[in-house]
Design a protein around this motif. Structure first.
Motif, PDB file in Angstrom:
ATOM      1  N   CYS A 110     -17.598  34.235  14.130  1.00 13.41           N
ATOM      2  CA  CYS A 110     -17.792  34.743  12.784  1.00 13.41           C
ATOM      3  C   CYS A 110     -17.541  36.255  12.823  1.00 13.41           C
ATOM      4  N   ILE A 111     -16.599  36.730  12.020  1.00  7.92           N
ATOM      5  CA  ILE A 111     -16.258  38.151  11.982  1.00  7.92           C
ATOM      6  C   ILE A 111     -17.001  38.791  10.813  1.00  7.92           C
TER       7      ILE A 111
ATOM      8  N   VAL B  53     -26.640  31.906   9.874  1.00  6.57           N
ATOM      9  CA  VAL B  53     -27.697  30.896   9.915  1.00  6.57           C
ATOM     10  C   VAL B  53     -27.152  29.473   9.990  1.00  6.57           C
ATOM     11  N   SER B  54     -25.880  29.277   9.640  1.00  9.67           N
ATOM     12  CA  SER B  54     -25.288  27.947   9.761  1.00  9.67           C
ATOM     13  C   SER B  54     -23.771  28.048   9.660  1.00  9.67           C
ATOM     14  N   TRP B  55     -23.108  26.984  10.084  1.00  9.58           N
ATOM     15  CA  TRP B  55     -21.655  26.854   9.969  1.00  9.58           C
ATOM     16  C   TRP B  55     -21.380  25.642   9.084  1.00  9.58           C
TER      17      TRP B  55
ATOM     18  N   VAL C 195     -13.928  33.698   9.500  1.00 11.54           N
ATOM     19  CA  VAL C 195     -13.871  33.046  10.808  1.00 11.54           C
ATOM     20  C   VAL C 195     -12.584  33.474  11.490  1.00 11.54           C
ATOM     21  N   GLU C 196     -12.711  33.892  12.746  1.00 14.32           N
ATOM     22  CA  GLU C 196     -11.554  34.313  13.529  1.00 14.32           C
ATOM     23  C   GLU C 196     -10.643  33.102  13.783  1.00 14.32           C
ATOM     24  N   ASP C 197      -9.328  33.279  13.594  1.00  9.09           N
ATOM     25  CA  ASP C 197      -8.377  32.202  13.843  1.00  9.09           C
ATOM     26  C   ASP C 197      -8.375  31.833  15.318  1.00  9.09           C
TER      27      ASP C 197
END
Length: 158
Positions: free
Chosen positions: A134-135, A147-149, A119-121
């Motif tokens: 999302c990287i 598909v989900s966090w 995950v990008e800061d």
């Protein structure tokens, strides 16, 4: 006595098939996306125009025109078979049609290097909205779907 006029046709059943990515552990079946009346003769070719031939236990064209690539061990990977562009043709008395190119490839050969999704800061003041991204490494981006966090293993719902 047959008195009706013969109606012949050729047509595409699924003209949108452009890429097939498969696992070497399962192999794949790719139907020729064409059909016709009277029944058609279906053939598969490499994009170079070379008609493909059966390779026992590796590649087979079924009588119904389905191209089968069999499961294989990593040591048997062959670019010509497992990562190549194919097309098929359908022919009957009304003529001959050619499908668009279909790229068929064994996917794990693109994914065999380890990769990390992160995950990008982001920074945001308390009470404001923060947008997270999302990287995914570009080498695998086409094969990964978010598909989900989750936060602390609990799914977040929008």
């Amino acid at each position: 006595v047959f008195s009706e006029e013969l109606h012949a046709s050729l047509y595409f059943v699924n003209a949108s098939l452009q890429e097939v990515v498969f696992a070497s552990t399962t192999g794949t079946l790719v139907p020729c996306p064409a059909a016709g009346i009277p029944p058609v003769t279906l053939r598969w070719y490499l994009a170079t125009g070379e008609e493909i031939y059966d390779v026992p236990g590796i590649r087979h064209v079924h009588p119904n025109g389905t191209l089968q690539i069999f499961p294989f061990p990593p040591s048997s990977f062959n670019n010509l078979i497992h990562d190549n562009t194919y097309y098929c043709t359908a022919e009957n008395p009304s003529g001959k049609i050619r499908s668009q190119d279909v790229h068929i490839k064994a996917g794990e050969y693109l994914l065999r290097e380890p990769y990390t999704v992160r995950v990008e800061d982001q920074k945001a003041m308390r009470g404001n909205v923060a947008v997270f991204k999302c990287i995914i490494p570009s080498s695998v981006e086409a094969y990964i779907t978010v598909v989900s966090w989750e936060k602390d293993t609990v799914s977040l719902v929008s």
